[in-house]
Design a protein around this motif. Structure first.
Motif, PDB file in Angstrom:
ATOM      1  N   GLU A  91       0.818  -1.195   0.000  1.00 19.40           N
ATOM      2  CA  GLU A  91       0.000   0.000   0.000  1.00 19.40           C
ATOM      3  C   GLU A  91       0.871   1.272   0.000  1.00 19.40           C
ATOM      4  O   GLU A  91       0.542   2.273  -0.644  1.00 19.40           O
ATOM      5  N   CYS A  92       1.983   1.203   0.695  1.00 21.93           N
ATOM      6  CA  CYS A  92       2.907   2.350   0.711  1.00 21.93           C
ATOM      7  C   CYS A  92       3.493   2.593  -0.671  1.00 21.93           C
ATOM      8  O   CYS A  92       3.622   3.742  -1.113  1.00 21.93           O
ATOM      9  N   GLN A  93       3.836   1.465  -1.369  1.00 26.45           N
ATOM     10  CA  GLN A  93       4.397   1.597  -2.720  1.00 26.45           C
ATOM     11  C   GLN A  93       3.364   2.195  -3.676  1.00 26.45           C
ATOM     12  O   GLN A  93       3.698   3.031  -4.510  1.00 26.45           O
ATOM     13  N   ASP A  94       2.118   1.718  -3.563  1.00 22.39           N
ATOM     14  CA  ASP A  94       1.065   2.225  -4.444  1.00 22.39           C
ATOM     15  C   ASP A  94       0.785   3.716  -4.167  1.00 22.39           C
ATOM     16  O   ASP A  94       0.540   4.494  -5.086  1.00 22.39           O
ATOM     17  N   LEU A  95       0.771   4.042  -2.891  1.00 21.86           N
ATOM     18  CA  LEU A  95       0.452   5.399  -2.512  1.00 21.86           C
ATOM     19  C   LEU A  95       1.484   6.412  -3.024  1.00 21.86           C
ATOM     20  O   LEU A  95       1.155   7.544  -3.373  1.00 21.86           O
ATOM     21  N   LYS A  96       2.714   5.940  -3.138  1.00 27.71           N
ATOM     22  CA  LYS A  96       3.783   6.852  -3.561  1.00 27.71           C
ATOM     23  C   LYS A  96       3.583   7.344  -4.990  1.00 27.71           C
ATOM     24  O   LYS A  96       3.917   8.484  -5.332  1.00 27.71           O
TER      25      LYS A  96
END
Length: 520
Positions: A91-96
């Motif tokens: 989710e952190c990767q997608d959010l970036k």
């Protein structure tokens, strides 16, 4: 509660929850510092997230350097992944890299707009704050001015001297200060200053032209520096009237009992009020410094003024007279390089300081002739005015004598009464001035004599020194005695004219010839 207080409270709440509701161990340096890169425990990751959250929360701008952003994102994403597992990492990767939708863009625009509004508001507040500070300073200045004015008004109300008289006194003292710039300190000056500090009343005596008035004024100005209110007075009633028990006062009186001889009216005034003045002086805050010509002070009647005889400073006495070095300093000050030419004449006249001053104002004269017999030199100069046709200049000097050294400018420029007109007309006749000559021409001639024979005090023409007036009075008394007797001021006649010479050394006494005295 403001934003800063909210952030502080949030930090405290997070720390309290971690400490009391979990079993998480704190990082090595505690929760308030960024953990070391090698620390990956849950407590360290929570502290790491808290650290970066505070950095962003306290950030003043909506931008940050790319390098700093990438470092912060990586450290926070790693900490979230360790705490929440692979799903949180994804989710952190997608959010970036997630694209902002319309809603998010509107939120960002609102945030940006809010930031701009906050910036403008801050600027407005800064301007208003600056204006308020300026207004506060103005109010403080106004308050200070009002306090000063209130204090001045209070002083005026307490002052027994009327405000207009006080203004005149202040102007006179300013003139003293200007003249004092050329005063040369002498041993006599120091002795007189010491005497007035130690005594309540000091009388400075000397012959005319020896500098006693200048010395008295210089000493008075020195006492002003020590907190004394300096009040020049002309009669004893002013001392009684202007006495102020809450002030240190030095009264200054010039020629207190007469200028050329004992003035009976002045003498009686001082005699009648002597005890009252003595009482005031004995109360300490009040002092008197007075000047008097020796021929007046030595009059037998003066012995009855015992209080004013207690402390005399005779400037011609052995202790106080000018030393040769002091006379040399005076000569060098006024005569510059010519001083050496008259060194042998230092002791010829008591009025040596005055002679130096007079010569400096008329240096075209022969210096040897002037210092050996200065009044013969002046007589020759005045004679030349008449013989060479400068009749109006000659008349201007004669009028100074007619009006007893107080020739008002208004008498030459404005409408005057018949008595003044008659005196001027008769003096014109005596001086061979063409009938009908304008009084304005006479004024112009007086102005041309300033600094050689004449000075102008406000709107009044006078001779540059009393010594010179003594000579002019004697000169015109010899040249036009009949006109003087019929036109001059009564005070002038009573002080200057005698039916016989009293003393051999009365060089400027005007003796009325027998043929005229019989007519009188």
């Amino acid at each position: 509660m403001n934003e800063k207080e909210n952030k502080v409270n949030l930090d405290k709440n997070i720390k309290w929850i971690i400490k009391n509701l979990t079993s998480v161990n704190p990082p090595i340096n505690g929760f308030d510092y960024l953990p070391l890169p090698g620390e990956t425990t849950p407590g360290s990751d929570l502290a790491r997230i808290k650290w970066y959250r505070n950095i962003l929360a306290h950030h003043d701008s909506n931008t940050m350097p790319t390098g700093d952003f990438n470092t912060a994102w990586r450290n926070v994403a790693d900490a979230v992944s360790r705490l929440g597992g692979l799903s949180m990492n994804q989710e952190c990767q997608d959010l970036k890299v997630k694209m902002l939708d319309q809603s998010n863009q509107e939120i960002m625009l609102e945030i940006k707009q809010s930031q701009e509004e906050m910036k403008e508001l801050r600027q407005t507040m800064d301007i208003e704050h600056s204006a308020l500070r300026e207004n506060l300073r103005d109010l403080q200045d106004s308050h200070s001015t009002l306090q000063t004015e209130h204090s001045n008004v209070t002083e005026i109300l307490k002052d027994p001297i009327p405000w207009n008289i006080r203004e005149q006194i202040n102007e006179e003292l300013e003139n003293w200060k200007e003249d004092d710039k050329t005063f040369i300190e002498t041993n006599g000056t120091k002795c007189v200053l010491k005497c007035i500090k130690e005594n309540g009343c000091v009388v400075v005596t000397a012959s005319f032209g020896s500098g006693k008035s200048s010395l008295v004024r210089h000493v008075a100005l020195q006492m002003q520096n020590e907190g004394y209110d300096i009040l020049p007075v002309s009669n004893p009633k002013e001392i009684i009237k202007w006495y102020n028990p809450i002030k240190k006062i030095l009264f200054v009186v010039d020629d207190f009992c007469g200028t050329y001889s004992l003035n009976p009216m002045k003498f009686e005034n001082w005699k009648n009020l002597m005890e009252k003045i003595k009482t005031l002086v004995e109360k300490k805050p009040v002092k008197l410094i007075m000047s008097c010509r020796l021929q007046v002070y030595k009059d037998g009647q003066m012995e009855s003024l015992s209080f004013f005889q207690a402390c005399e400073c005779n400037l011609l006495s052995a202790d106080l007279c000018l030393l040769k070095t002091e006379k040399q300093s005076i000569a060098e000050f006024y005569l510059k390089t010519n001083a050496s030419e008259i060194s042998e004449f230092y002791d010829m006249f008591d009025c040596f300081p005055l002679l130096c001053q007079l010569y400096s104002k008329n240096s075209k004269l022969n210096i040897i002739d002037f210092f050996t017999n200065p009044f013969i030199v002046y007589k020759e100069e005045i004679d030349k005015l008449q013989t060479e046709g400068a009749h109006v200049k000659y008349c201007a000097l004669a009028l100074c004598v007619m009006f007893n050294n107080q020739l008002k400018e208004e008498w030459l420029t404005e409408h005057v009464d018949e008595n003044i007109k008659t005196i001027i007309k008769n003096t014109y006749e005596a001086c061979k001035v063409v009938e009908g000559t304008s009084r304005l021409v006479l004024r112009d001639e007086l102005d041309s004599l300033i600094h050689t024979f004449i000075r102008k005090d406000g709107e009044v023409y006078r001779t540059i020194h009393d010594k010179l007036f003594d000579f002019l009075a004697f000169y015109f008394g010899s040249e036009m005695i009949y006109y003087l007797i019929n036109n001059a001021k009564s005070q002038f006649i009573s002080e200057r004219f005698f039916f016989e010479r009293k003393k051999k050394n009365d060089e400027f006494t005007i003796v009325v010839p027998e043929n005229i005295s019989k007519c009188i």
